[in-house]
Scaffold this motif. Structure first.
Motif, PDB file in Angstrom:
ATOM      1  N   LEU A 169     -65.764  63.413 -29.074  1.00 26.77           N
ATOM      2  CA  LEU A 169     -64.752  62.423 -29.427  1.00 26.77           C
ATOM      3  C   LEU A 169     -64.355  61.566 -28.227  1.00 26.77           C
ATOM      4  O   LEU A 169     -64.184  60.346 -28.348  1.00 26.77           O
ATOM      5  N   ILE A 170     -64.191  62.185 -27.070  1.00 25.27           N
ATOM      6  CA  ILE A 170     -63.856  61.422 -25.858  1.00 25.27           C
ATOM      7  C   ILE A 170     -64.968  60.430 -25.538  1.00 25.27           C
ATOM      8  O   ILE A 170     -64.715  59.267 -25.197  1.00 25.27           O
ATOM      9  N   ALA A 171     -66.225  60.878 -25.652  1.00 28.16           N
ATOM     10  CA  ALA A 171     -67.351  59.993 -25.371  1.00 28.16           C
ATOM     11  C   ALA A 171     -67.382  58.795 -26.315  1.00 28.16           C
ATOM     12  O   ALA A 171     -67.787  57.695 -25.930  1.00 28.16           O
ATOM     13  N   GLN A 172     -66.948  58.985 -27.562  1.00 27.58           N
ATOM     14  CA  GLN A 172     -66.962  57.901 -28.547  1.00 27.58           C
ATOM     15  C   GLN A 172     -65.768  56.964 -28.420  1.00 27.58           C
ATOM     16  O   GLN A 172     -65.854  55.794 -28.784  1.00 27.58           O
ATOM     17  N   TRP A 173     -64.647  57.472 -27.912  1.00 31.87           N
ATOM     18  CA  TRP A 173     -63.401  56.705 -27.955  1.00 31.87           C
ATOM     19  C   TRP A 173     -62.935  56.145 -26.614  1.00 31.87           C
ATOM     20  O   TRP A 173     -62.182  55.176 -26.573  1.00 31.87           O
ATOM     21  N   VAL A 174     -63.343  56.742 -25.506  1.00 32.72           N
ATOM     22  CA  VAL A 174     -62.711  56.411 -24.222  1.00 32.72           C
ATOM     23  C   VAL A 174     -63.710  55.754 -23.274  1.00 32.72           C
ATOM     24  O   VAL A 174     -64.722  56.372 -22.915  1.00 32.72           O
ATOM     25  N   PRO A 175     -63.469  54.503 -22.836  1.00 36.56           N
ATOM     26  CA  PRO A 175     -64.364  53.850 -21.873  1.00 36.56           C
ATOM     27  C   PRO A 175     -64.273  54.493 -20.498  1.00 36.56           C
ATOM     28  O   PRO A 175     -63.292  55.182 -20.181  1.00 36.56           O
ATOM     29  N   MET A 176     -65.277  54.254 -19.670  1.00 34.01           N
ATOM     30  CA  MET A 176     -65.374  54.901 -18.368  1.00 34.01           C
ATOM     31  C   MET A 176     -64.144  54.654 -17.500  1.00 34.01           C
ATOM     32  O   MET A 176     -63.676  55.542 -16.785  1.00 34.01           O
ATOM     33  N   THR A 177     -63.586  53.429 -17.554  1.00 33.98           N
ATOM     34  CA  THR A 177     -62.470  53.076 -16.672  1.00 33.98           C
ATOM     35  C   THR A 177     -61.161  53.746 -17.069  1.00 33.98           C
ATOM     36  O   THR A 177     -60.183  53.667 -16.333  1.00 33.98           O
ATOM     37  N   GLU A 178     -61.114  54.394 -18.238  1.00 30.51           N
ATOM     38  CA  GLU A 178     -59.911  55.099 -18.681  1.00 30.51           C
ATOM     39  C   GLU A 178     -60.159  56.594 -18.861  1.00 30.51           C
ATOM     40  O   GLU A 178     -59.257  57.331 -19.247  1.00 30.51           O
ATOM     41  N   ARG A 179     -61.380  57.018 -18.574  1.00 29.33           N
ATOM     42  CA  ARG A 179     -61.782  58.375 -18.940  1.00 29.33           C
ATOM     43  C   ARG A 179     -61.089  59.450 -18.115  1.00 29.33           C
ATOM     44  O   ARG A 179     -60.767  60.524 -18.624  1.00 29.33           O
ATOM     45  N   SER A 180     -60.860  59.191 -16.839  1.00 26.17           N
ATOM     46  CA  SER A 180     -60.251  60.228 -15.990  1.00 26.17           C
ATOM     47  C   SER A 180     -58.850  60.567 -16.476  1.00 26.17           C
ATOM     48  O   SER A 180     -58.480  61.745 -16.588  1.00 26.17           O
ATOM     49  N   LEU A 181     -58.042  59.537 -16.771  1.00 20.25           N
ATOM     50  CA  LEU A 181     -56.673  59.785 -17.200  1.00 20.25           C
ATOM     51  C   LEU A 181     -56.614  60.385 -18.590  1.00 20.25           C
ATOM     52  O   LEU A 181     -55.983  61.434 -18.807  1.00 20.25           O
ATOM     53  N   LEU A 251     -66.109  47.688 -27.636  1.00 26.64           N
ATOM     54  CA  LEU A 251     -67.499  47.256 -27.728  1.00 26.64           C
ATOM     55  C   LEU A 251     -67.952  46.636 -26.406  1.00 26.64           C
ATOM     56  O   LEU A 251     -69.076  46.890 -25.927  1.00 26.64           O
ATOM     57  N   ALA A 252     -67.071  45.838 -25.790  1.00 29.33           N
ATOM     58  CA  ALA A 252     -67.402  45.211 -24.513  1.00 29.33           C
ATOM     59  C   ALA A 252     -67.521  46.242 -23.391  1.00 29.33           C
ATOM     60  O   ALA A 252     -68.381  46.124 -22.508  1.00 29.33           O
ATOM     61  N   GLU A 253     -66.659  47.268 -23.421  1.00 29.00           N
ATOM     62  CA  GLU A 253     -66.643  48.264 -22.349  1.00 29.00           C
ATOM     63  C   GLU A 253     -67.737  49.316 -22.502  1.00 29.00           C
ATOM     64  O   GLU A 253     -68.278  49.813 -21.504  1.00 29.00           O
ATOM     65  N   MET A 254     -68.057  49.671 -23.752  1.00 24.95           N
ATOM     66  CA  MET A 254     -68.930  50.815 -24.001  1.00 24.95           C
ATOM     67  C   MET A 254     -70.291  50.420 -24.576  1.00 24.95           C
ATOM     68  O   MET A 254     -71.201  51.252 -24.625  1.00 24.95           O
ATOM     69  N   GLY A 255     -70.402  49.193 -25.047  1.00 17.46           N
ATOM     70  CA  GLY A 255     -71.675  48.738 -25.593  1.00 17.46           C
ATOM     71  C   GLY A 255     -71.923  49.145 -27.025  1.00 17.46           C
ATOM     72  O   GLY A 255     -72.762  48.571 -27.707  1.00 17.46           O
ATOM     73  N   SER A 256     -71.183  50.125 -27.511  1.00 17.38           N
ATOM     74  CA  SER A 256     -71.346  50.612 -28.884  1.00 17.38           C
ATOM     75  C   SER A 256     -70.080  51.333 -29.292  1.00 17.38           C
ATOM     76  O   SER A 256     -69.453  52.015 -28.478  1.00 17.38           O
ATOM     77  N   ILE A 257     -69.690  51.189 -30.545  1.00 20.98           N
ATOM     78  CA  ILE A 257     -68.493  51.890 -31.039  1.00 20.98           C
ATOM     79  C   ILE A 257     -68.814  52.773 -32.233  1.00 20.98           C
ATOM     80  O   ILE A 257     -67.915  53.328 -32.864  1.00 20.98           O
ATOM     81  N   ALA A 258     -70.077  52.913 -32.545  1.00 21.44           N
ATOM     82  CA  ALA A 258     -70.490  53.750 -33.671  1.00 21.44           C
ATOM     83  C   ALA A 258     -71.241  54.974 -33.157  1.00 21.44           C
ATOM     84  O   ALA A 258     -71.984  54.902 -32.178  1.00 21.44           O
ATOM     85  N   ARG A 259     -71.057  56.073 -33.809  1.00 22.52           N
ATOM     86  CA  ARG A 259     -71.784  57.294 -33.463  1.00 22.52           C
ATOM     87  C   ARG A 259     -73.231  57.143 -33.899  1.00 22.52           C
ATOM     88  O   ARG A 259     -73.513  56.722 -35.020  1.00 22.52           O
TER      89      ARG A 259
END
Length: 479
Positions: A169-181, A251-259
């Motif tokens: 779920l974290i991998a699908q919902w959270v972009p890299m720049t917000e992942r640590s917090l 979509l801009a941050e992660m390149g994909s928003i679908a599993r």
């Protein structure tokens, strides 16, 4: 009548009530998932002190300060006074039995979360644990120690799916720049769960019957399952009420928003031939050994050796986890700032957080064991030590998600699964090493934790990585 148009209007209307970004809603609900998991998992550590028959120490043991004197004679009424004659060894088996089941469902949980999405796998894990928690008083009264061991194994089977599902779920919902917090917030829910679990358990044990502890935590977890089913989804693309602005941002941050539904089979060979996987496993084992020793056995240490009254035991054994949670969130926030500014790369920040946690926590745990009966120094050392363990959650705990977005559930299952062995071994080892529950016996327990924490931190700092692996790209997976 245009049904599709009506449905679209209905979704747009409902989305207006979802004021906060849905990745933050998920972060909050994910936090409470781990929170509930840990309240149900750890509350037995406090309750068991009141289930067993009181321990009587010899005059020599008390005079030589192998255990500490009772603070006040009137507090004797709050020392253990149960009806079950369970040895220290048997208590160790009871407390470790949860992790037998917990170990078995990690990899199946990761595979199922990849195939069907993390939402329902996570709900299954918390729901089954809640049901078994509610059944704990009945099982304990009717079947005693061995019935309780069997029930705890079943609890572990359900809860073993939670971390792999949350990783997906974290991998699908959270972009890299917000992942640590957000990752530290979610995965750090266990510390707050331990705080609330220990504190409320101590309060309930002082004023009410012990059975109420399990009824409270089991019922709260059932409520969470209902709310999570209504509010959260496996990925942004399947969420019917997410705002367009958030979709575009993700979509801009992660390149994909679908599993992905077209992933090749899990590249087991590539995973197990990656050196950094073994560094991650070693670090997980080190963290879990230190964490489980404190989470499972600190209430027993404060009760048996320090002889802390039960209403204070629950509160003081929760303090280290409060500081640990604050440090985990702060280190997550600071790590995100550093990553956004490009000051250092992800690998460096993950290694620094992990090494700081291993070295810092191990030193203060040892200092606590040499503080003797100076209760303030004992509690202060444990609190600082657990606080320094907080950066683990912005360190090695997020590494599986950094290494692989597509197979992070499997990576988390592998590392967390190996860590589960410590959950089985550590409490049992403590029970075997402390038959007389003296300070000298416990000091050796803490020295072993020291060496395991230090060694695992150094191994991670040398060989770990936070970079996405080549085999995570579907077109590069080795078949």
């Amino acid at each position: 009548m245009d049904v599709n148009n009506d449905q679209s209007k209905w979704k747009r209307t409902c989305s207006k009530f979802f004021i906060f970004p849905q990745r933050y809603v998920f972060g909050l609900m994910g936090f409470f998932a781990i929170f509930n998991a840990y309240t149900m998992r750890t509350c037995l550590s406090v309750v068991i002190t009141q289930l067993v028959v009181p321990r009587n120490y010899s005059k020599e043991t008390l005079e030589r300060q192998f255990v500490c004197p009772i603070l006040e004679m009137r507090n004797r009424q709050f020392l253990p006074g149960g009806e079950f004659e369970w040895s220290q060894e048997l208590q160790g088996y009871i407390l470790s039995s949860f992790y037998v089941g917990y170990l078995l469902t990690h990899i199946p949980g990761g595979i199922l979360a990849q195939q069907f999405g993390g939402k329902w796998i996570l709900i299954f894990g918390i729901l089954s644990t809640a049901c078994f928690t509610l059944a704990t008083p009945w099982c304990t009264v009717n079947f005693e120690a061995y019935g309780l061991i069997c029930l705890r194994i079943l609890m572990g089977l359900g809860e073993g799916t939670t971390f792999p599902a949350l990783s997906c779920l974290i991998a699908q919902w959270v972009p890299m720049t917000e992942r640590s917090l957000i990752g530290a917030l979610v995965l750090g829910g266990g510390q707050v769960g331990a705080i609330v679990g220990n504190t409320i358990s101590g309060f309930v044990l002082k004023h009410f019957r012990w059975e109420l502890v399990f009824y409270i935590f089991g019922s709260v977890a059932l409520l969470w399952c209902i709310l999570f089913a209504l509010l959260c989804y496996s990925d942004p693309a399947s969420h019917p009420f997410i705002k367009k602005e958030e979709k575009d941002y993700l979509l801009a941050e992660m390149g994909s928003i679908a599993r992905r539904h077209d992933l090749p089979p899990t590249p087991w060979g590539s995973i197990f031939s990656t050196c950094s996987i073994y560094a991650l496993i070693c670090s997980q084992i080190g963290h879990d050994w230190g964490f489980y020793i404190i989470a499972t056995d600190l209430p027993k240490y404060l009760n048996d050796v320090i002889q802390m009254p039960i209403e204070k035991n629950g509160f003081y054994s929760s303090l280290p986890f409060g500081v640990m949670w604050i440090c985990s969130v702060f280190s997550g926030f600071l790590s995100d700032v550093i990553i956004k500014n490009g000051a250092v790369n992800i690998t460096t920040i993950r290694k620094f957080n992990t090494l700081l946690s291993g070295l810092g926590s191990s030193v203060f745990v040892i200092l606590a064991s040499y503080a003797g009966c100076h209760r303030f120094l004992v509690l202060t050392s444990f609190t600082i030590g657990m606080g320094l363990m907080g950066p683990y959650f912005a360190g090695m705990k997020l590494t599986p998600i950094d290494m692989s977005r597509n197979y992070c559930g499997i990576i988390m299952a592998i590392s967390n699964g190996f860590g589960c062995f410590t959950g089985i071994i550590a409490p049992s080892t403590v029970g075997l090493m402390t038959p007389n529950t003296t300070m000298r016996e416990w000091r050796l327990v803490f020295w072993i934790a020291f060496f395991i924490l230090v060694a695992s931190g150094i191994i991670f700092a040398i060989w770990a990585t936070g970079e996405r692996q080549e085999w995570d790209e579907p077109d590069k997976v080795q078949k």
